[in-house]
Design an enzyme around this catalytic site. Structure first.
Site, mmCIF file in Angstrom:
data_model
loop_
_atom_site.group_PDB
_atom_site.id
_atom_site.type_symbol
_atom_site.label_atom_id
_atom_site.label_comp_id
_atom_site.label_asym_id
_atom_site.label_seq_id
_atom_site.Cartn_x
_atom_site.Cartn_y
_atom_site.Cartn_z
ATOM 1 N N HIS A 68 0.833 -1.213 0.000
ATOM 2 C CA HIS A 68 0.000 0.000 0.000
ATOM 3 C C HIS A 68 0.866 1.262 0.000
ATOM 4 O O HIS A 68 0.719 2.131 -0.865
ATOM 5 C CB HIS A 68 -0.910 -0.031 1.229
ATOM 6 C CG HIS A 68 -1.822 1.148 1.335
ATOM 7 N ND1 HIS A 68 -3.137 1.110 0.949
ATOM 8 C CD2 HIS A 68 -1.614 2.415 1.797
ATOM 9 C CE1 HIS A 68 -3.700 2.282 1.148
ATOM 10 N NE2 HIS A 68 -2.785 3.099 1.675
ATOM 11 N N GLU A 69 1.759 1.356 0.957
ATOM 12 C CA GLU A 69 2.585 2.566 1.053
ATOM 13 C C GLU A 69 3.530 2.685 -0.136
ATOM 14 O O GLU A 69 3.838 3.796 -0.592
ATOM 15 C CB GLU A 69 3.360 2.584 2.374
ATOM 16 C CG GLU A 69 2.485 2.530 3.621
ATOM 17 C CD GLU A 69 1.396 3.588 3.655
ATOM 18 O OE1 GLU A 69 1.563 4.653 3.015
ATOM 19 O OE2 GLU A 69 0.358 3.355 4.307
ATOM 20 N N HIS A 85 1.846 4.491 -2.922
ATOM 21 C CA HIS A 85 1.956 5.944 -2.767
ATOM 22 C C HIS A 85 3.346 6.420 -3.214
ATOM 23 O O HIS A 85 3.479 7.451 -3.883
ATOM 24 C CB HIS A 85 1.752 6.337 -1.308
ATOM 25 C CG HIS A 85 0.336 6.302 -0.848
ATOM 26 N ND1 HIS A 85 -0.695 6.899 -1.537
ATOM 27 C CD2 HIS A 85 -0.237 5.757 0.266
ATOM 28 C CE1 HIS A 85 -1.835 6.730 -0.882
ATOM 29 N NE2 HIS A 85 -1.580 6.030 0.216
ATOM 30 N N HIS A 143 3.690 6.715 -6.858
ATOM 31 C CA HIS A 143 2.965 7.898 -7.327
ATOM 32 C C HIS A 143 3.879 9.123 -7.246
ATOM 33 O O HIS A 143 3.841 10.003 -8.120
ATOM 34 C CB HIS A 143 1.720 8.089 -6.473
ATOM 35 C CG HIS A 143 0.629 8.850 -7.146
ATOM 36 N ND1 HIS A 143 -0.588 9.109 -6.535
ATOM 37 C CD2 HIS A 143 0.529 9.438 -8.367
ATOM 38 C CE1 HIS A 143 -1.362 9.790 -7.352
ATOM 39 N NE2 HIS A 143 -0.707 10.016 -8.470
#
Length: 700
Positions: A479-480, A483, A486
């Protein structure tokens, strides 16, 4: 700080000039608390001078001399804040918290002063009013729109007493949110739960070893020390056979910040009321109306529509799940069991073991942290051609942190990623991504590459074992890392539009998209191997992960919806909240699953909405979950690692940041707007030809 100390700090303050380390990374070895306040004051002064130069120039306002020039201001201030705030969360101490309290008001006043600068606003408005004749490129047009909106939504249109009131409320809100976050961290660090050997029934060896080591470090061999840090708490609630102790842990964990020195009860009411009063200045009756204007959802009605739709879809599944869990609990205990809040993790895990012969502890040996790092980073290699090379020469802020250079498949430098994995007293709970430098094109035309950081709280190594992760922790890493990608893959001109600088309900798409790979054998085969024998994870264990991937989907969804409903309740009030517990209770009625527990409330620890930027925005996790399931369905169709599909996702989602409306970007990748069908299929709520492929785990 004395005058002598200030003079000494000024002479060697590392924030006073561009960094000269590897890839201009932060020289953490030369940074100490004494430098922050001085550098922040200096940065504000310099930015004010830069803005004065824009305002006092004789040339008529243009996009370049006003909008772009304003975008370029504040480099000196950002240099220090891009270190100060990440470390305030990951490497804090009492002194840093005191500095934060001192500077929060000044920074708020500084920001408000820019927004309320009448002459600057006139220039911004002049360019905006002339926008149809400027023939701007899409990214330039978005910068103009975002700049105008930022001023308008931060008081530029206000006059007289309203403008003064906005200044006052903004400064007050900054102080309140800072205090809220500090209280959460400070109280969490006060809990030490000492247990004896007889209290440990059911706990896995890894938890017992960690507790013994923690006690030994405190000089109490033969005892076992537990805290309320996530690895301790989650393991205890899932495995402890002692229902009385599970209840004790639950009550302690969920009554934090409700009383005493670190109480947030009055603070959160003040925060919500201050936000409401700010919204009122802009003609909105609630803060939710104000905050949602610039989101994909746009209105509270659209948010509530989604939350209601998902509640109705998932409630039958949750009721069925609970009936099955209570039947299992009765078989174990020999008498009927009414599930309480401290029972769910324990008995649902027992049911999972019975139903699927699934034991999460059996999986830990196959998820040794270094192997998982290779696997998670390797996902970006397969999808986007990226490589990650550990560089021990890059300075870090704690010995646990590792820094990696990132390059593309042509050897071109992409950026730096810092990874900070383990709990410590100076780190707040949870997991997050942040950055020390944003991607952009500099004023001289050079490409400025990003430095990002992922911060987690994973199970620490013990004297006899390395860090072995649970599937949940692997998913958190994925999940992290989404990010981080991104931020790393951003390819924009302006820092304020780069990477994760997107609408709140779009920002979780890249992170939650990554989670889909957790239960794909093709992904696990690349790294999941026994840390002692090197044996690849057996097919039978992969089958168990896949078979259990829809287990608890009803509970998981309703729990997440409860957070979203509570957030919306706090930010839909039209007067100050006198009874926070009652507000939370009413908000959760549609999704309530357990009897109320006196003295327990999660709002006082709800950092996401009271100090973390998710005010009236927590629904975005579910909103983005609809997007990520829909997006992943394209990969299911074309191939999990299909480079053409991945290139489209990278080009249209990951690189563009906030340069265009998120729905425009999404439709460019997907070819259509998303529906909830893929999410319902993935969670087993709606029949699908595909096997379930994602473990439904919540991030709070």
């Amino acid at each position: 700080m004395t005058q002598a100390q200030q003079s000494a700090a000024s002479s060697d303050n590392p924030f006073f000039h561009e960094y000269d380390g590897i890839h201009n990374t932060v020289p953490f070895d030369r940074i100490s608390n004494k430098y922050y306040e001085e550098a922040i004051d200096r940065g504000m002064k310099i930015q004010n001078q830069e803005i004065d130069a824009i305002v006092t120039q004789s040339a008529e306002p243009t996009f370049e001399n006003t909008i772009v020039a304003l975008e370029r201001t504040g480099a000196d201030l950002n240099r220090v804040l891009n270190v100060f705030y990440p470390l305030l969360s990951a490497m804090s101490d009492d002194e840093l918290m005191d500095i934060s309290l001192r500077v929060s008001g000044k920074l708020s006043q500084h920001s408000t002063g820019i927004s309320l600068n009448g002459e600057l606003w006139k220039r911004v408005k002049a360019v905006y009013d002339d926008r149809d004749r400027l023939d701007l490129l899409p990214e330039d047009a978005m910068l103009l729109e975002r700049t105008y909106d930022s001023f308008a939504r931060n008081g530029a249109k206000l006059e007289g007493e309203q403008r003064d009131k906005y200044r006052e409320l903004s400064s007050h809100l900054s102080d309140l949110t800072t205090k809220f976050g500090q209280n959460v961290l400070k109280e969490l660090n006060t809990y030490e739960i000492w247990l004896e050997a007889d209290d440990l029934s059911g706990l896995p060896e890894s938890s017992v070893e960690a507790a013994a080591l923690a006690a030994k470090e405190k000089g109490k061999e033969g005892m076992y020390l537990f805290t309320l840090a996530q690895p301790d708490y989650m393991a205890f609630m899932k495995y402890s056979d002692r229902r009385d102790l599970r209840e004790k842990f639950y009550r302690l964990y969920n009554s934090r910040n409700t009383k005493g020195e670190y109480s947030n009860i009055d603070i959160m009411s003040d925060i919500a009321d201050t936000r409401r009063r700010i919204a009122n200045l802009f003609g909105k009756s609630t803060y939710a109306e104000y905050a949602l204007e610039k989101t994909m959802a746009e209105t509270p009605d659209n948010v509530n529509k989604l939350l209601t739709q998902l509640t109705e879809a998932y409630r039958p599944a949750q009721l069925k799940e609970f009936a099955e869990i209570e039947e299992c609990a009765e078989a174990i205990e020999g008498h009927p069991v009414k599930l309480q809040a401290w029972d769910y993790s324990y008995y649902s895990n027992k049911l999972k073991e019975r139903k699927y012969n699934y034991d999460e502890e059996e999986l830990r040996p196959y998820f040794e942290l270094n192997n998982v790092i290779d696997g998670v980073f390797g996902l970006a290699t397969k999808l986007y051609g990226l490589s990650f090379t550990y560089n021990p020469d890059i300075k870090v802020y704690h010995p646990d942190v590792k820094a990696y250079e990132v390059k593309d498949d042509n050897g071109k430098y992409i950026g730096i990623i810092y990874a900070d994995f383990f709990p410590r007293d100076s780190k707040r709970p949870g997991a997050w991504m942040t950055g020390f430098r944003d991607e952009c094109i500099s004023a001289s035309g050079d490409s400025v590459r990003p430095h990002v950081s992922i911060v987690m709280n994973f199970t620490k190594p013990t004297g006899s074992k390395p860090s072995l992760l649970t599937p949940y922790e692997v998913e958190t890493f994925l999940h992290e890392f989404g990010h981080a990608l991104h931020g790393l893959l951003a390819d924009t001109k302006y820092a304020s539009l780069s990477g994760t600088a997107v609408y709140r309900d779009f920002v979780e798409l890249p992170s939650q998209f990554n989670e889909n790979y957790l239960t794909r054998k093709e992904f696990l085969d690349g790294f999941a191997k026994h840390y002692q024998t090197g044996e690849p994870i057996p097919q039978r264990l992969v089958d168990k992960i896949v078979a259990t991937s829809q287990f608890g989907a009803g509970y998981a969804c309703l729990r997440q919806l409860g957070f979203g409903l509570t957030d919306m309740a706090w930010h839909s009030v039209t007067e100050k909240v006198d009874d926070p517990a009652e507000l939370e209770r009413k908000a959760n009625e549609p999704v309530a699953m357990f009897a109320e527990v006196d003295g327990c409330s999660f709002s006082p620890q709800f950092s996401h909405i009271f100090s973390g930027g998710y005010a009236a925005g927590y629904y975005s996790y579910k909103w983005a979950e609809v997007l990520d399931a829909d997006a992943f369905s394209v990969f299911l169709k074309n191939g999990l690692f299909d480079r053409k599909t991945a290139d489209s996702f990278r080009k249209n989602i990951l690189t563009r940041g906030g340069t265009e409306h998120p729905m425009t970007l999404y439709k460019r990748f997907r070819g259509q707007e998303p529906t909830i069908d893929a999410l319902l299929e993935r969670d087993g709520i709606k029949p699908s030809l595909e096997l379930p492929q994602t473990v439904p785990v919540n991030k709070d």
